[in-house]
Design a protein around this motif. Sequence first.
Motif, mmCIF file in Angstrom:
data_model
loop_
_atom_site.group_PDB
_atom_site.id
_atom_site.type_symbol
_atom_site.label_atom_id
_atom_site.label_comp_id
_atom_site.label_asym_id
_atom_site.label_seq_id
_atom_site.Cartn_x
_atom_site.Cartn_y
_atom_site.Cartn_z
ATOM 1 N N LYS A 41 0.829 -1.071 -0.042
ATOM 2 C CA LYS A 41 -0.072 -0.263 0.143
ATOM 3 C C LYS A 41 1.028 1.225 -0.093
ATOM 4 C CE LYS A 41 -4.019 1.922 2.486
ATOM 5 N NZ LYS A 41 -3.405 3.293 2.340
ATOM 6 N N LYS A 42 2.005 1.187 0.922
ATOM 7 C CA LYS A 42 2.757 2.512 0.917
ATOM 8 C C LYS A 42 3.403 2.543 -0.434
ATOM 9 C CE LYS A 42 6.884 3.920 3.618
ATOM 10 N NZ LYS A 42 7.872 3.772 4.428
ATOM 11 N N ARG A 43 3.905 1.354 -1.166
ATOM 12 C CA ARG A 43 4.488 1.602 -2.490
ATOM 13 C C ARG A 43 3.366 2.025 -3.639
ATOM 14 N NH1 ARG A 43 6.965 -3.521 -1.362
ATOM 15 N NH2 ARG A 43 5.459 -4.525 -2.549
ATOM 16 N N GLU A 44 2.326 1.554 -3.370
ATOM 17 C CA GLU A 44 1.318 2.025 -4.300
ATOM 18 C C GLU A 44 1.013 3.461 -3.896
ATOM 19 O OE1 GLU A 44 -2.172 -0.438 -3.651
ATOM 20 O OE2 GLU A 44 -1.384 -2.130 -4.930
ATOM 21 N N ASP A 45 1.093 4.093 -2.723
ATOM 22 C CA ASP A 45 0.573 5.414 -2.224
ATOM 23 C C ASP A 45 1.674 6.298 -3.141
ATOM 24 O OD1 ASP A 45 -1.581 4.597 -1.040
ATOM 25 O OD2 ASP A 45 -0.597 4.780 0.741
ATOM 26 N N ASN A 46 3.119 5.581 -3.018
ATOM 27 C CA ASN A 46 4.314 6.466 -3.398
ATOM 28 C C ASN A 46 4.133 6.578 -5.055
ATOM 29 O OD1 ASN A 46 5.316 6.959 -0.817
ATOM 30 N ND2 ASN A 46 6.541 4.962 -0.891
ATOM 31 N N ARG A 47 3.789 5.371 -5.428
ATOM 32 C CA ARG A 47 3.632 5.487 -6.968
ATOM 33 C C ARG A 47 2.694 6.462 -7.534
ATOM 34 N NH1 ARG A 47 1.659 -0.145 -9.210
ATOM 35 N NH2 ARG A 47 -0.369 0.806 -8.253
ATOM 36 N N ASP A 48 1.418 6.452 -6.654
ATOM 37 C CA ASP A 48 0.262 7.174 -6.972
ATOM 38 C C ASP A 48 1.109 8.765 -6.806
ATOM 39 O OD1 ASP A 48 -1.083 5.052 -7.538
ATOM 40 O OD2 ASP A 48 -2.416 5.041 -5.912
ATOM 41 N N SER A 49 1.569 8.908 -5.906
ATOM 42 C CA SER A 49 1.964 10.265 -5.552
ATOM 43 C C SER A 49 2.943 10.751 -6.520
ATOM 44 C CB SER A 49 2.551 10.287 -4.245
ATOM 45 O OG SER A 49 3.295 11.800 -4.104
ATOM 46 N N TYR A 50 3.598 9.945 -7.203
ATOM 47 C CA TYR A 50 4.852 10.265 -8.081
ATOM 48 C C TYR A 50 4.079 10.429 -9.482
ATOM 49 C CZ TYR A 50 8.496 9.314 -11.905
ATOM 50 O OH TYR A 50 8.963 9.258 -12.995
ATOM 51 N N TRP A 51 3.246 9.558 -9.902
ATOM 52 C CA TRP A 51 2.543 9.836 -11.042
ATOM 53 C C TRP A 51 1.401 11.065 -11.119
ATOM 54 C CZ3 TRP A 51 4.761 8.129 -15.193
ATOM 55 C CH2 TRP A 51 5.063 6.797 -14.949
ATOM 56 N N GLN A 52 1.043 11.377 -9.853
ATOM 57 C CA GLN A 52 0.124 12.543 -9.768
ATOM 58 C C GLN A 52 1.158 13.573 -9.979
ATOM 59 O OE1 GLN A 52 -3.258 12.697 -9.159
ATOM 60 N NE2 GLN A 52 -2.836 14.924 -9.481
ATOM 61 N N LYS A 53 2.479 13.659 -9.234
ATOM 62 C CA LYS A 53 3.286 14.673 -9.326
ATOM 63 C C LYS A 53 3.617 15.103 -10.711
ATOM 64 C CE LYS A 53 7.721 16.524 -7.835
ATOM 65 N NZ LYS A 53 8.765 15.937 -7.014
ATOM 66 N N LYS A 54 3.806 13.983 -11.468
ATOM 67 C CA LYS A 54 4.249 13.759 -13.033
ATOM 68 C C LYS A 54 2.899 14.639 -13.868
ATOM 69 C CE LYS A 54 8.482 12.545 -13.223
ATOM 70 N NZ LYS A 54 9.468 13.493 -13.649
ATOM 71 N N TYR A 55 1.653 14.239 -13.439
ATOM 72 C CA TYR A 55 0.548 14.388 -14.036
ATOM 73 C C TYR A 55 0.288 16.173 -14.013
ATOM 74 C CZ TYR A 55 -4.456 15.234 -14.861
ATOM 75 O OH TYR A 55 -5.591 15.877 -15.688
ATOM 76 N N ASP A 56 0.733 16.600 -12.497
ATOM 77 C CA ASP A 56 0.651 17.809 -12.364
ATOM 78 C C ASP A 56 1.551 18.843 -13.083
ATOM 79 O OD1 ASP A 56 -1.496 17.418 -10.736
ATOM 80 O OD2 ASP A 56 -0.145 17.272 -8.779
ATOM 81 N N GLU A 57 2.689 18.348 -13.306
ATOM 82 C CA GLU A 57 3.879 18.878 -14.075
ATOM 83 C C GLU A 57 3.332 18.902 -15.618
ATOM 84 O OE1 GLU A 57 7.299 16.842 -13.384
ATOM 85 O OE2 GLU A 57 7.830 17.628 -11.205
ATOM 86 N N LEU A 58 2.796 17.891 -15.940
ATOM 87 C CA LEU A 58 2.403 17.898 -17.558
ATOM 88 C C LEU A 58 1.234 18.907 -17.600
ATOM 89 C CD1 LEU A 58 2.689 14.079 -18.300
ATOM 90 C CD2 LEU A 58 4.301 15.889 -19.284
ATOM 91 N N LYS A 76 0.780 21.648 -15.909
ATOM 92 C CA LYS A 76 1.416 22.924 -15.776
ATOM 93 C C LYS A 76 1.941 23.154 -17.273
ATOM 94 C CE LYS A 76 4.024 25.666 -12.896
ATOM 95 N NZ LYS A 76 4.789 26.455 -14.200
ATOM 96 N N ASN A 77 2.968 22.093 -17.562
ATOM 97 C CA ASN A 77 3.198 22.277 -18.868
ATOM 98 C C ASN A 77 2.552 22.623 -19.930
ATOM 99 O OD1 ASN A 77 5.806 22.226 -17.730
ATOM 100 N ND2 ASN A 77 6.272 20.016 -18.190
ATOM 101 N N TYR A 78 1.422 21.865 -19.871
ATOM 102 C CA TYR A 78 0.593 22.075 -21.153
ATOM 103 C C TYR A 78 -0.157 23.354 -20.990
ATOM 104 C CZ TYR A 78 -4.044 21.457 -23.516
ATOM 105 O OH TYR A 78 -5.033 21.694 -24.483
ATOM 106 N N GLY A 79 -0.568 23.993 -19.657
ATOM 107 C CA GLY A 79 -1.196 25.252 -19.519
ATOM 108 C C GLY A 79 -0.322 26.246 -19.943
ATOM 109 N N ASP A 80 1.098 26.067 -19.687
ATOM 110 C CA ASP A 80 2.207 26.913 -20.215
ATOM 111 C C ASP A 80 2.131 27.116 -21.710
ATOM 112 O OD1 ASP A 80 2.679 27.644 -17.781
ATOM 113 O OD2 ASP A 80 4.387 26.431 -17.598
ATOM 114 N N LEU A 81 2.248 25.897 -22.192
ATOM 115 C CA LEU A 81 2.157 25.542 -23.767
ATOM 116 C C LEU A 81 0.937 26.420 -24.400
ATOM 117 C CD1 LEU A 81 3.778 22.108 -24.414
ATOM 118 C CD2 LEU A 81 4.864 24.321 -24.684
ATOM 119 N N ASN A 82 -0.058 26.104 -23.929
ATOM 120 C CA ASN A 82 -1.368 26.470 -24.413
ATOM 121 C C ASN A 82 -1.498 28.189 -24.315
ATOM 122 O OD1 ASN A 82 -4.129 26.031 -25.579
ATOM 123 N ND2 ASN A 82 -4.942 26.759 -23.417
ATOM 124 N N THR A 83 -0.880 28.889 -23.109
ATOM 125 C CA THR A 83 -0.879 30.242 -23.119
ATOM 126 C C THR A 83 0.109 30.612 -23.971
ATOM 127 O OG1 THR A 83 -1.320 29.968 -20.679
ATOM 128 C CG2 THR A 83 -0.164 31.987 -21.594
#
Length: 262
Positions: free
Chosen positions: A45-62, A64-71
Motif C-alpha cells: 500500500k505504501k509503494r502504491e501510495d508512493n507510486r500514485d503520488s509520483y504519477w500525480q506529481k508527473k501529471y501535475d507537472e504535465l 502545468k506544462n500544457y497550460g504554459d504551452l497553451n498560453t
Amino acid sequence: MLLQTFIDFLGNQAFINFISTFGLAVLLVIYFVLIRDPSREKETKKREDNRDSYWQKKYDELSKNYGDLNTNYHDLEQTLNKFWTKQYEKLENEFDGLNKIYQELENNYQKLENDLRPETRKITPPQSNKLSQIGLDRDLYKLYYYACEKIDGRRAEDMNYFIEEVIRDTNTTWSEFVSPFPNIPRIGQLYDIYTNNGNKLKIELEAIIGSDKLDNQVKKDQVLAKLMNNTVRMKSEFDNFVQRLTDGMQVKAFQDGGVNPN
C-alpha cells in the motif's frame, strides 16, 4: 510491544501444546496470517501510495506544462495575427498604389498608342503646315527626277502621268492625319487645291521638256527653277489657307470632295 506479545504468546503453555499437536505447519500459517501478510500489505500500500503520488506529481507537472504551452501558443497566435494583419494591410496599400500606377500607365499607353496612330490623332495647324512643306519638297525632287529621265530619253510616259502619281501619293499620305478643324475631317482635304495646281504645272513642264530650242541641261535647269518656284508658291498658299481656317473662314467644298479656300 507487538514483539513482546508475540513472544509471550509463543511461551504460553497452551500454544506449546497446540504446536506439539499440529506441528510447524500451524506455526507457519500463523506467521503468514498474522505477521508477514499484514506487513507486506502495508508495504504494498505504501509503494502504491508512493507510486500514485509520483504519477500525480508527473501529471501535475504535465498539466502545468500544457497550460504554459497553451498560453504561449495563444500569445504566439495573437502576435502572428497582429504581424500578418499589419503585413496584409501594408501589401494592400502597396497594391492600391501599384494599381493606381498601372492605371496611369494604361492611360498613358492609350494616349501613346493614339499618338503613334496618325489616323486617330488630331494635329495642330502648325503641324499641318509642316506636313504640307515636307510633302511639297518631296514632290519637287521626285518630279525633277522624272523630268530629267524624260529629257534624257529614259522614260516614255508624259508628265501628266508623273504629276498624277506624285500628287496622289502625297494626298494619300496627308489623308492619314486628322485635321485640326472640325468641319474638315482629314488633312488631305485641306490640300485638294494641290490637284488643281498640278494641271497648270503639267502644261508648263511639258512646254519646257518638248521645246526644240533648248538643250537638255537648260531644260533641266528650267524644270528645277519652275518646280522650286511652284513649291514656294504652294507653301505660301497652304500657309494662308490654314491661317484663314484657323481664323474661322467659311470653307466651301470642291466638286471632287475637297475644299475651296476662296
